[in-house]
Scaffold this motif. Sequence first.
Motif, PDB file in Angstrom:
ATOM      1  N   UNK A  71       0.832  -1.203   0.000  1.00 40.31           N
ATOM      2  CA  UNK A  71       0.000   0.000   0.000  1.00 40.31           C
ATOM      3  C   UNK A  71       0.865   1.250   0.000  1.00 40.31           C
ATOM      4  N   UNK A  72       0.431   2.224  -0.802  1.00 40.57           N
ATOM      5  CA  UNK A  72       1.128   3.502  -0.874  1.00 40.57           C
ATOM      6  C   UNK A  72       0.140   4.635  -1.069  1.00 40.57           C
ATOM      7  N   UNK A  73       0.691   5.853  -1.189  1.00 39.57           N
ATOM      8  CA  UNK A  73      -0.122   7.056  -1.394  1.00 39.57           C
ATOM      9  C   UNK A  73       0.615   7.915  -2.407  1.00 39.57           C
ATOM     10  N   UNK A  74      -0.006   8.193  -3.546  1.00 39.35           N
ATOM     11  CA  UNK A  74       0.644   8.918  -4.638  1.00 39.35           C
ATOM     12  C   UNK A  74       0.844  10.391  -4.276  1.00 39.35           C
ATOM     13  N   UNK A  75       2.105  10.858  -4.409  1.00 42.63           N
ATOM     14  CA  UNK A  75       2.419  12.262  -4.139  1.00 42.63           C
ATOM     15  C   UNK A  75       2.993  12.962  -5.377  1.00 42.63           C
ATOM     16  N   UNK A 116     -12.127  17.211  -5.891  1.00 42.81           N
ATOM     17  CA  UNK A 116     -11.066  16.279  -6.309  1.00 42.81           C
ATOM     18  C   UNK A 116      -9.684  16.846  -5.971  1.00 42.81           C
ATOM     19  N   UNK A 117      -8.656  15.990  -6.029  1.00 38.87           N
ATOM     20  CA  UNK A 117      -7.304  16.485  -5.793  1.00 38.87           C
ATOM     21  C   UNK A 117      -6.894  17.474  -6.895  1.00 38.87           C
ATOM     22  N   UNK A 118      -6.299  18.576  -6.501  1.00 37.73           N
ATOM     23  CA  UNK A 118      -5.778  19.557  -7.448  1.00 37.73           C
ATOM     24  C   UNK A 118      -4.264  19.391  -7.466  1.00 37.73           C
ATOM     25  N   UNK A 119      -3.689  19.085  -8.635  1.00 32.36           N
ATOM     26  CA  UNK A 119      -2.239  18.876  -8.701  1.00 32.36           C
ATOM     27  C   UNK A 119      -1.453  20.030  -8.086  1.00 32.36           C
ATOM     28  N   UNK A 120      -0.534  19.661  -7.183  1.00 35.30           N
ATOM     29  CA  UNK A 120       0.368  20.624  -6.589  1.00 35.30           C
ATOM     30  C   UNK A 120      -0.090  21.274  -5.300  1.00 35.30           C
ATOM     31  N   UNK A 121      -1.335  21.020  -4.865  1.00 36.60           N
ATOM     32  CA  UNK A 121      -1.834  21.675  -3.649  1.00 36.60           C
ATOM     33  C   UNK A 121      -1.631  20.850  -2.380  1.00 36.60           C
ATOM     34  N   UNK A 122      -0.852  19.785  -2.480  1.00 35.85           N
ATOM     35  CA  UNK A 122      -0.510  18.995  -1.298  1.00 35.85           C
ATOM     36  C   UNK A 122      -1.171  17.638  -1.291  1.00 35.85           C
TER      37      UNK A 122
END
Length: 165
Positions: A71-75, A116-122
Amino acid sequence: MKLVVSADGHLTWNGGKLACALGRSGRRRDKVEGDGATPVGCFALKTVYYRADRLAVPATRLPLIAIEPQMGWCDDPSHADYNRPVRLPHPASCETLWRDDGVYDVVVVLGHNDDPPVPGLGSAIFLHVARPGFEPTEGCVALPLADLLAVLAECGPGDQLVVAA
Protein backbone atom coordinates in the motif's frame (compact mmCIF):
# COMPACT_ATOMS: atom_id res chain seq x y z
CA MET A 1 -16.35 16.65 17.35
CA LYS A 2 -13.56 19.01 16.35
CA LEU A 3 -9.90 18.38 17.08
CA VAL A 4 -8.27 21.81 17.12
CA VAL A 5 -4.56 22.22 16.44
CA SER A 6 -3.07 25.46 17.75
CA ALA A 7 -0.08 27.42 16.50
CA ASP A 8 1.93 26.36 19.56
CA GLY A 9 1.74 22.65 18.67
CA HIS A 10 -1.15 21.43 20.80
CA LEU A 11 -4.27 19.51 19.88
CA THR A 12 -7.36 20.11 21.99
CA TRP A 13 -10.37 17.80 22.00
CA ASN A 14 -13.23 17.15 24.40
CA GLY A 15 -11.51 19.22 27.08
CA GLY A 16 -8.13 17.53 26.70
CA LYS A 17 -4.91 19.12 25.47
CA LEU A 18 -2.09 17.12 23.88
CA ALA A 19 1.28 18.06 22.44
CA CYS A 20 1.58 17.36 18.72
CA ALA A 21 4.13 17.72 15.93
CA LEU A 22 3.48 19.91 12.89
CA GLY A 23 5.19 20.45 9.54
CA ARG A 24 8.85 21.45 9.44
CA SER A 25 7.84 24.71 7.72
CA GLY A 26 5.05 25.56 10.16
CA ARG A 27 1.49 26.17 9.00
CA ARG A 28 0.34 27.69 5.71
CA ARG A 29 -2.95 28.78 4.21
CA ASP A 30 -1.52 28.33 0.70
CA LYS A 31 -0.18 24.77 0.98
CA VAL A 32 1.80 23.44 -1.99
CA GLU A 33 3.33 20.04 -2.64
CA GLY A 34 6.71 19.56 -0.96
CA ASP A 35 6.72 22.78 1.10
CA GLY A 36 6.84 20.90 4.43
CA ALA A 37 3.97 22.98 5.83
CA THR A 38 0.85 21.81 7.64
CA PRO A 39 -2.16 23.26 5.82
CA VAL A 40 -4.43 25.65 7.72
CA GLY A 41 -8.12 24.77 7.55
CA CYS A 42 -10.85 22.37 8.58
CA PHE A 43 -10.45 18.78 7.38
CA ALA A 44 -12.72 15.77 7.73
CA LEU A 45 -11.33 12.68 9.46
CA LYS A 46 -11.82 10.16 6.65
CA THR A 47 -10.30 6.71 7.14
CA VAL A 48 -7.93 5.09 9.64
CA TYR A 49 -5.18 2.86 8.27
CA TYR A 50 -3.34 0.72 10.80
CA ARG A 51 -0.65 -1.97 11.06
CA ALA A 52 -2.50 -5.09 12.18
CA ASP A 53 0.83 -6.89 12.63
CA ARG A 54 1.87 -4.34 15.29
CA LEU A 55 -1.29 -3.41 17.18
CA ALA A 56 -4.88 -4.39 17.80
CA VAL A 57 -7.66 -2.91 15.74
CA PRO A 58 -8.00 0.70 16.95
CA ALA A 59 -11.22 1.56 18.78
CA THR A 60 -13.00 4.15 16.63
CA ARG A 61 -16.20 4.72 14.69
CA LEU A 62 -14.21 5.84 11.65
CA PRO A 63 -13.71 3.40 8.75
CA LEU A 64 -10.69 1.12 9.28
CA ILE A 65 -8.29 -0.44 6.77
CA ALA A 66 -5.40 -2.74 7.69
CA ILE A 67 -2.17 -1.65 5.99
CA GLU A 68 -0.55 -4.20 3.70
CA PRO A 69 3.07 -4.10 2.46
CA GLN A 70 2.06 -3.04 -1.06
CA MET A 71 0.00 0.00 0.00
CA GLY A 72 1.13 3.50 -0.87
CA TRP A 73 -0.12 7.06 -1.39
CA CYS A 74 0.64 8.92 -4.64
CA ASP A 75 2.42 12.26 -4.14
CA ASP A 76 3.22 12.96 -7.81
CA PRO A 77 1.20 16.00 -8.97
CA SER A 78 1.61 14.97 -12.62
CA HIS A 79 -0.04 11.56 -12.14
CA ALA A 80 -3.78 10.80 -12.30
CA ASP A 81 -3.53 9.02 -8.91
CA TYR A 82 -2.24 12.16 -7.15
CA ASN A 83 -3.29 12.28 -3.48
CA ARG A 84 -4.94 8.88 -3.61
CA PRO A 85 -4.13 5.45 -2.19
CA VAL A 86 -2.27 3.19 -4.64
CA ARG A 87 -0.83 -0.28 -4.88
CA LEU A 88 2.97 -0.58 -4.99
CA PRO A 89 4.99 -0.79 -7.09
CA HIS A 90 3.52 2.24 -8.84
CA PRO A 91 4.92 4.17 -11.81
CA ALA A 92 4.73 7.55 -10.02
CA SER A 93 6.28 8.88 -6.81
CA CYS A 94 4.49 7.51 -3.75
CA GLU A 95 4.67 7.39 0.03
CA THR A 96 4.96 3.83 1.35
CA LEU A 97 2.39 3.19 4.07
CA TRP A 98 4.16 0.03 5.34
CA ARG A 99 7.06 1.65 7.21
CA ASP A 100 9.68 0.29 9.59
CA ASP A 101 9.81 3.41 11.81
CA GLY A 102 6.28 3.10 13.26
CA VAL A 103 5.20 6.58 12.13
CA TYR A 104 2.45 5.08 9.99
CA ASP A 105 1.38 2.35 12.41
CA VAL A 106 -1.82 4.42 12.68
CA VAL A 107 -2.65 6.91 9.92
CA VAL A 108 -5.81 9.00 9.72
CA VAL A 109 -6.47 10.33 6.23
CA LEU A 110 -7.54 13.97 6.36
CA GLY A 111 -9.89 15.53 3.83
CA HIS A 112 -7.24 17.86 2.40
CA ASN A 113 -7.12 18.46 -1.38
CA ASP A 114 -9.12 15.33 -2.09
CA ASP A 115 -12.46 16.25 -3.66
CA PRO A 116 -11.07 16.28 -6.31
CA PRO A 117 -7.30 16.48 -5.79
CA VAL A 118 -5.78 19.56 -7.45
CA PRO A 119 -2.24 18.88 -8.70
CA GLY A 120 0.37 20.62 -6.59
CA LEU A 121 -1.83 21.67 -3.65
CA GLY A 122 -0.51 19.00 -1.30
CA SER A 123 -0.89 15.27 -0.81
CA ALA A 124 -0.66 12.65 1.94
CA ILE A 125 -1.75 15.05 4.69
CA PHE A 126 -2.41 12.73 7.60
CA LEU A 127 -2.83 12.58 11.37
CA HIS A 128 -0.25 9.94 12.33
CA VAL A 129 2.14 8.72 15.02
CA ALA A 130 4.75 11.25 16.19
CA ARG A 131 8.47 10.60 16.05
CA PRO A 132 10.40 10.72 19.35
CA GLY A 133 10.85 14.29 20.55
CA PHE A 134 8.02 15.53 18.32
CA GLU A 135 10.34 15.85 15.34
CA PRO A 136 8.58 17.97 12.66
CA THR A 137 6.61 16.24 9.91
CA GLU A 138 6.52 16.87 6.17
CA GLY A 139 3.16 18.63 6.63
CA CYS A 140 1.10 16.26 8.73
CA VAL A 141 -0.07 16.47 12.34
CA ALA A 142 1.42 13.80 14.61
CA LEU A 143 0.66 12.54 18.13
CA PRO A 144 2.29 9.89 20.31
CA LEU A 145 0.67 6.51 19.61
CA ALA A 146 -1.16 6.27 22.95
CA ASP A 147 -2.59 9.78 22.53
CA LEU A 148 -3.62 9.11 18.93
CA LEU A 149 -5.43 5.92 19.95
CA ALA A 150 -7.18 7.73 22.83
CA VAL A 151 -8.40 10.47 20.48
CA LEU A 152 -9.55 7.97 17.83
CA ALA A 153 -11.61 6.09 20.41
CA GLU A 154 -13.91 9.12 20.55
CA CYS A 155 -13.95 9.89 16.81
CA GLY A 156 -16.55 9.02 14.23
CA PRO A 157 -17.96 10.08 10.87
CA GLY A 158 -18.38 13.84 10.56
CA ASP A 159 -15.57 14.67 12.98
CA GLN A 160 -12.94 17.17 11.85
CA LEU A 161 -9.40 18.32 12.48
CA VAL A 162 -9.02 22.10 12.46
CA VAL A 163 -5.56 23.59 12.00
CA ALA A 164 -5.68 27.16 13.30
CA ALA A 165 -3.99 30.01 11.43
